[in-house]
Each structure stands twice: as structure tokens, then as C-alpha cells.
Design a protein around this motif. Structure first.
Motif, mmCIF file in Angstrom:
data_model
loop_
_atom_site.group_PDB
_atom_site.id
_atom_site.type_symbol
_atom_site.label_atom_id
_atom_site.label_comp_id
_atom_site.label_asym_id
_atom_site.label_seq_id
_atom_site.Cartn_x
_atom_site.Cartn_y
_atom_site.Cartn_z
ATOM 1 N N ASP A 105 0.686 -1.275 -0.002
ATOM 2 C CA ASP A 105 0.029 0.073 -0.164
ATOM 3 C C ASP A 105 0.944 1.258 0.021
ATOM 4 O OD1 ASP A 105 -2.558 -1.425 0.244
ATOM 5 O OD2 ASP A 105 -2.053 -1.762 2.281
ATOM 6 N N THR A 106 1.861 1.408 -0.818
ATOM 7 C CA THR A 106 2.837 2.746 -1.050
ATOM 8 C C THR A 106 3.078 2.632 -2.429
ATOM 9 O OG1 THR A 106 4.727 3.613 -0.225
ATOM 10 C CG2 THR A 106 4.765 1.358 -0.345
ATOM 11 N N LYS A 107 3.455 3.845 -2.792
ATOM 12 C CA LYS A 107 3.971 4.179 -4.009
ATOM 13 C C LYS A 107 5.718 4.489 -4.008
ATOM 14 C CE LYS A 107 -0.456 5.774 -6.152
ATOM 15 N NZ LYS A 107 -1.193 7.040 -6.989
ATOM 16 N N ALA A 108 5.949 4.654 -2.819
ATOM 17 C CA ALA A 108 7.324 4.899 -2.490
ATOM 18 C C ALA A 108 8.251 3.784 -2.890
ATOM 19 C CB ALA A 108 7.605 5.197 -1.019
ATOM 20 N N MET A 109 9.428 4.083 -3.164
ATOM 21 C CA MET A 109 10.527 3.318 -3.450
ATOM 22 C C MET A 109 10.670 2.219 -2.127
ATOM 23 S SD MET A 109 13.241 5.178 -6.016
ATOM 24 C CE MET A 109 13.659 6.347 -4.721
ATOM 25 N N ILE A 110 11.033 0.820 -2.171
ATOM 26 C CA ILE A 110 11.166 0.125 -1.392
ATOM 27 C C ILE A 110 12.740 -0.497 -1.387
ATOM 28 C CG2 ILE A 110 10.511 -2.020 0.013
ATOM 29 C CD1 ILE A 110 7.769 -1.522 -1.605
ATOM 30 N N VAL A 111 13.230 -0.246 -0.305
ATOM 31 C CA VAL A 111 14.716 -0.456 -0.409
ATOM 32 C C VAL A 111 15.215 -1.714 0.737
ATOM 33 C CG1 VAL A 111 17.374 0.091 -0.558
ATOM 34 C CG2 VAL A 111 15.606 1.488 -1.585
ATOM 35 N N PRO A 112 15.155 -2.912 0.368
ATOM 36 C CA PRO A 112 15.752 -3.929 1.434
ATOM 37 C C PRO A 112 17.110 -3.761 1.577
ATOM 38 C CG PRO A 112 15.397 -5.064 -0.650
ATOM 39 C CD PRO A 112 14.709 -3.461 -0.907
#
Length: 240
Positions: A105-112
Motif C-alpha cells: 500500500d505504498t507508491k514509495a521506493m522500497i529498499v531492502p
């Protein structure tokens, strides 16, 4: 389709049994015990708790790295052995994608983030697009400073996920400031449910060709190449 999902790529171990997207049983253990001792009993318990026999499984999905060399090999070897013995499909999913999939539920970039020592990290950049998790920057082994410099040029919100992100929090905030967000602690552990969902529709891979996704040379490979200059990595792999 009945799925068995295995992730032992880092300190936390997660195992799940799914019926397509439906979770039947899952366990995630975040203790400093060897995964080699925990994995097979966990598989037995979860398959039984799901009301199934091993022969009822249709596919095995393994988090194939990056992460701990030993940890990755435990799940990969177990998955290959079970797939071969049961004559069922086998597929691999990036361990980084499994972490990224915890953030929804996000449009942000996700950085593991996974610690790769000496201020280096295993990482990738992910985003959701029409319900699908997309790997927009390929998984890699990279100096943290370079990663943060690249992210800063994008001027977009970034959500960092993974238990190791906390150790780099000060450096991340220093570079990205308010653009940096951090996943809550309960989302920083791998969930085999997410692994199963990511791998459900992937094409099967031959057990003979399925290999870990280390993203950097193992210590043994590095030492071999130093002792055999000019021989090349492929020669090492063939010899092993």
C-alpha cells in the motif's frame, strides 16, 4: 497449487505452506540457532498442521539469496532435495524481494537492506505497480555510500526494510533526510507467505541448474582465484 516456501537466508528462518495465495501454516523463528537443526522439523510440523502429506505438495519455492552463505545453502539444498525426491516444481525468489514484499500500500521506493560488512550492503530497489512488486534496480552488492548517493539524486521517498537497516540509520538520514522512512520492526523479518506468493507463478527451474544468488564471491572462490591468477571464475566452478 500447494506450495512449500523456505527462507533461511539470514538469521531469521521462515517456512510456510500455502494453497495458492491462501496461507495454511507459517512459522518464523528469529533466534540464533542453526537453521540446519530447525528447518526439517519445521517443514514436517507445518505440512502436518496443514493436513497434508509431503506427496500433496506441488511446488517448492526457495529464497535463494543474497544473505548468509551457509543459510542460503541450507534452504537451497533442502529445496532441491525435496523437489527431486517428490518430483515437483522448484523456483527461486530473491531474498531481498521477500523483504520488500512486506511493505504494501505504498507508491514509495522500497529498499531492502542486508549487511554485507565493511559498510557494504546487499540491496535492490522495488516498487509496486498494479499489484505487482517490480525490481526497478537490480539486486546487487554495493557500498552503502554509493547506494545513498544514487537514491538522493532521485528526490523520492524511500522506505528501508530489513533488520540490518537500523545499523545504517544515521548514515541514511544524514544523506536522505526526510525522504528516508524505516519499516516498523515487525515488518523487518522475512515472511515465507510473501515468498510463496512471489514465487507461485514463476516458471520451474531444473534442480540441476538451481544455484544460490550470492551476488559476490564466496571466501573460498576469492582464495582460489588469488591462488590461481588468470584461471577465471568458471574454472573454479567447474573444478568444484
Amino acid at each position: 497449487m500447494r506450495l512449500l516456501a523456505l527462507d533461511t537466508s539470514n538469521e531469521a528462518m521462515s517456512v510456510a505452506v500455502l494453497d495458492n495465495d491462501k496461507l495454511l501454516a507459517q512459522t518464523t523463528i528469529n533466534r540464533k540457532r542453526t537453521h540446519s537443526e530447525q528447518l526439517l522439523p519445521a517443514i514436517d510440523d507445518l505440512v502436518a498442521a496443514s493436513g497434508l502429506q509431503p506427496e500433496d505438495l506441488d511446488k517448492i519455492i526457495v529464497a535463494d539469496g543474497p544473505g548468509s552463505y551457509t543459510g542460503i545453502r541450507i534452504a537451497v539444498t533442502t529445496g532441491k532435495t525435496l523437489a527431486y525426491t517428490l518430483n515437483i516444481a522448484l523456483a527461486g525468489v530473491s531474498s531481498l524481494a521477500v523483504l520488500a514484499a512486506n511493505i504494501t500500500d505504498t507508491k514509495a521506493m522500497i529498499v531492502p537492506i542486508m549487511n554485507a560488512r565493511r559498510n557494504n550492503v546487499f540491496t535492490g530497489v522495488y516498487q509496486w505497480n498494479k499489484g505487482r512488486l517490480i525490481n526497478v534496480v537490480t539486486d546487487r552488492h554495493v557500498p552503502l555510500k554509493l547506494l545513498l548517493t544514487e537514491l538522493a539524486t532521485l528526490h523520492q521517498p524511500v522506505i528501508f526494510v530489513g533488520s540490518d537497516a537500523a545499523m545504517f540509520r544515521a548514515q541514511i538520514i544524514e544523506t536522505l533526510g526526510g525522504l528516508a522512512q524505516f519499516a516498523p520492526s515487525w515488518l523487518n523479518l522475512p515472511q515465507a507467505l510473501r515468498l510463496g506468493q512471489l514465487g507461485k507463478d514463476l516458471p520451474p527451474v531444473s534442480v540441476y541448474d538451481f544455484v544460490p544468488r550470492y551476488l559476490r564471491l564466496t571466501e573460498a572462490e576469492h582464495n582460489w582465484l588469488e591462488a590461481h591468477p588468470g584461471r577465471g571464475h568458471d574454472v573454479y566452478v567447474e573444478k568444484v
